[in-house]
Scaffold this motif. Structure first.
Motif, PDB file in Angstrom:
ATOM      1  N   ALA A  49      53.899  25.859   7.329  1.00 34.04           N
ATOM      2  CA  ALA A  49      53.758  24.631   8.094  1.00 34.04           C
ATOM      3  C   ALA A  49      52.589  23.792   7.600  1.00 34.04           C
ATOM      4  N   ARG A  50      51.511  24.453   7.144  1.00 29.93           N
ATOM      5  CA  ARG A  50      50.363  23.668   6.728  1.00 29.93           C
ATOM      6  C   ARG A  50      49.555  24.410   5.688  1.00 29.93           C
ATOM      7  N   ALA A  51      48.704  23.646   4.995  1.00 30.13           N
ATOM      8  CA  ALA A  51      47.781  24.207   4.017  1.00 30.13           C
ATOM      9  C   ALA A  51      46.526  23.351   4.002  1.00 30.13           C
ATOM     10  N   VAL A  52      45.388  23.990   3.809  1.00 34.28           N
ATOM     11  CA  VAL A  52      44.119  23.289   3.697  1.00 34.28           C
ATOM     12  C   VAL A  52      43.621  23.477   2.272  1.00 34.28           C
ATOM     13  N   VAL A  53      43.352  22.359   1.598  1.00 33.92           N
ATOM     14  CA  VAL A  53      42.880  22.375   0.219  1.00 33.92           C
ATOM     15  C   VAL A  53      41.451  21.858   0.211  1.00 33.92           C
ATOM     16  N   ARG A  54      40.527  22.646  -0.359  1.00 32.11           N
ATOM     17  CA  ARG A  54      39.143  22.184  -0.454  1.00 32.11           C
ATOM     18  C   ARG A  54      38.511  22.685  -1.742  1.00 32.11           C
ATOM     19  N   ARG A  57      31.787  25.304  -4.615  1.00 31.65           N
ATOM     20  CA  ARG A  57      30.919  25.668  -5.732  1.00 31.65           C
ATOM     21  C   ARG A  57      30.020  26.836  -5.378  1.00 31.65           C
ATOM     22  N   LYS A  58      29.806  27.020  -4.104  1.00 32.05           N
ATOM     23  CA  LYS A  58      28.832  28.000  -3.637  1.00 32.05           C
ATOM     24  C   LYS A  58      29.216  29.429  -4.021  1.00 32.05           C
ATOM     25  N   GLY A  59      28.250  30.162  -4.539  1.00 37.17           N
ATOM     26  CA  GLY A  59      28.476  31.574  -4.855  1.00 37.17           C
ATOM     27  C   GLY A  59      29.343  31.802  -6.067  1.00 37.17           C
ATOM     28  N   ARG A  60      29.558  30.775  -6.889  1.00 37.86           N
ATOM     29  CA  ARG A  60      30.424  30.909  -8.053  1.00 37.86           C
ATOM     30  C   ARG A  60      29.711  30.477  -9.325  1.00 37.86           C
ATOM     31  N   GLY A  61      28.394  30.555  -9.312  1.00 35.50           N
ATOM     32  CA  GLY A  61      27.624  30.226 -10.509  1.00 35.50           C
ATOM     33  C   GLY A  61      27.721  28.756 -10.894  1.00 35.50           C
ATOM     34  N   GLY A  62      27.920  27.862  -9.945  1.00 35.79           N
ATOM     35  CA  GLY A  62      28.008  26.438 -10.232  1.00 35.79           C
ATOM     36  C   GLY A  62      29.371  25.976 -10.698  1.00 35.79           C
ATOM     37  N   LYS A  63      30.316  26.888 -10.833  1.00 35.54           N
ATOM     38  CA  LYS A  63      31.670  26.518 -11.273  1.00 35.54           C
ATOM     39  C   LYS A  63      32.468  25.972 -10.090  1.00 35.54           C
ATOM     40  N   GLU A  64      33.275  24.950 -10.357  1.00 33.51           N
ATOM     41  CA  GLU A  64      34.114  24.369  -9.312  1.00 33.51           C
ATOM     42  C   GLU A  64      35.421  25.137  -9.205  1.00 33.51           C
ATOM     43  N   VAL A  65      35.820  25.428  -7.986  1.00 34.78           N
ATOM     44  CA  VAL A  65      37.133  26.030  -7.736  1.00 34.78           C
ATOM     45  C   VAL A  65      37.781  25.291  -6.574  1.00 34.78           C
ATOM     46  N   THR A  66      39.090  25.279  -6.558  1.00 35.17           N
ATOM     47  CA  THR A  66      39.848  24.695  -5.456  1.00 35.17           C
ATOM     48  C   THR A  66      40.444  25.838  -4.654  1.00 35.17           C
ATOM     49  N   VAL A  67      40.204  25.821  -3.348  1.00 31.84           N
ATOM     50  CA  VAL A  67      40.650  26.892  -2.464  1.00 31.84           C
ATOM     51  C   VAL A  67      41.796  26.361  -1.606  1.00 31.84           C
ATOM     52  N   VAL A  68      42.888  27.119  -1.553  1.00 33.57           N
ATOM     53  CA  VAL A  68      44.035  26.775  -0.696  1.00 33.57           C
ATOM     54  C   VAL A  68      44.084  27.816   0.416  1.00 33.57           C
ATOM     55  N   GLU A  69      43.907  27.355   1.662  1.00 32.64           N
ATOM     56  CA  GLU A  69      43.835  28.267   2.803  1.00 32.64           C
ATOM     57  C   GLU A  69      44.940  27.985   3.810  1.00 32.64           C
ATOM     58  N   GLN A  70      45.078  28.897   4.753  1.00 30.72           N
ATOM     59  CA  GLN A  70      45.973  28.784   5.914  1.00 30.72           C
ATOM     60  C   GLN A  70      47.437  28.627   5.537  1.00 30.72           C
ATOM     61  N   VAL A 119      55.568  22.898   1.832  1.00 29.85           N
ATOM     62  CA  VAL A 119      54.503  22.804   2.830  1.00 29.85           C
ATOM     63  C   VAL A 119      54.649  21.458   3.531  1.00 29.85           C
ATOM     64  N   ARG A 120      54.687  21.483   4.860  1.00 27.07           N
ATOM     65  CA  ARG A 120      54.948  20.257   5.609  1.00 27.07           C
ATOM     66  C   ARG A 120      53.708  19.395   5.792  1.00 27.07           C
ATOM     67  N   ARG A 121      52.519  20.007   5.886  1.00 23.20           N
ATOM     68  CA  ARG A 121      51.298  19.230   6.114  1.00 23.20           C
ATOM     69  C   ARG A 121      50.180  19.792   5.247  1.00 23.20           C
ATOM     70  N   VAL A 122      49.631  18.959   4.358  1.00 23.76           N
ATOM     71  CA  VAL A 122      48.545  19.363   3.472  1.00 23.76           C
ATOM     72  C   VAL A 122      47.309  18.576   3.867  1.00 23.76           C
ATOM     73  N   THR A 123      46.236  19.299   4.201  1.00 24.79           N
ATOM     74  CA  THR A 123      44.973  18.683   4.563  1.00 24.79           C
ATOM     75  C   THR A 123      43.995  18.898   3.420  1.00 24.79           C
ATOM     76  N   VAL A 124      43.438  17.802   2.891  1.00 28.33           N
ATOM     77  CA  VAL A 124      42.462  17.896   1.798  1.00 28.33           C
ATOM     78  C   VAL A 124      41.088  17.689   2.410  1.00 28.33           C
ATOM     79  N   GLY A 125      40.207  18.671   2.195  1.00 23.31           N
ATOM     80  CA  GLY A 125      38.870  18.580   2.791  1.00 23.31           C
ATOM     81  C   GLY A 125      37.783  18.677   1.779  1.00 23.31           C
TER      82      GLY A 125
END
Length: 125
Positions: A49-54, A57-70, A119-125
């Motif tokens: 039904a939904r996904a949160v994309v954010r 950088r924290k705790g990853r040695g300054g590397k950027e990652v995109t996290v898909v939750e829920q 996915v019906r609803r994607v929230t980008v944060g």
């Protein structure tokens, strides 16, 4: 009579190559009717039904990652989704608990891919 005995000559094939299946074409009319083709479903893929994309950088040695939750997917499905998203985005990634972690900042490209997967609803944060 010795080595010079000739074998009886066989007629040359009609075409440039011998087709071993040529005689089967004549028997096509004798075949029974097959089952009717299965109807094609034009349904939208069923997904979460939904996904949160954010981005993180924290705790990853300054590397950027995109996290898909829920997403709320079972573990096997999470692995399949991760593989498909990594291939579509051309990046690396991993499953960490209930989240998908993709390398790099993918916030602009990821929502359209998630919606295409149902996915019906994607929230980008």
């Amino acid at each position: 009579m010795g080595k010079r005995d000739k074998k009886p000559e066989t007629p040359a094939p009609a075409g440039p190559f011998n087709n071993p299946f040529a005689s089967l074409g004549l028997k096509r009319e004798a075949l029974p009717e097959g089952p009717p083709p299965a109807p094609v479903r034009a349904e939208e893929p069923k997904g979460p039904a939904r996904a949160v994309v954010r981005m993180e950088r924290k705790g990853r040695g300054g590397k950027e990652v995109t996290v898909v939750e829920q997403l709320g997917l079972p573990e096997v499905e999470r692995e399949k989704w991760l593989k498909a998203l990594k291939g579509a985005l051309g990046c690396g990634g991993a499953v960490e608990g209930d989240t998908l972690v993709l390398q790099g900042d993918q916030r602009e490209r990821l929502p359209s891919l998630l919606e295409a997967r149902g996915v019906r609803r994607v929230t980008v944060g």
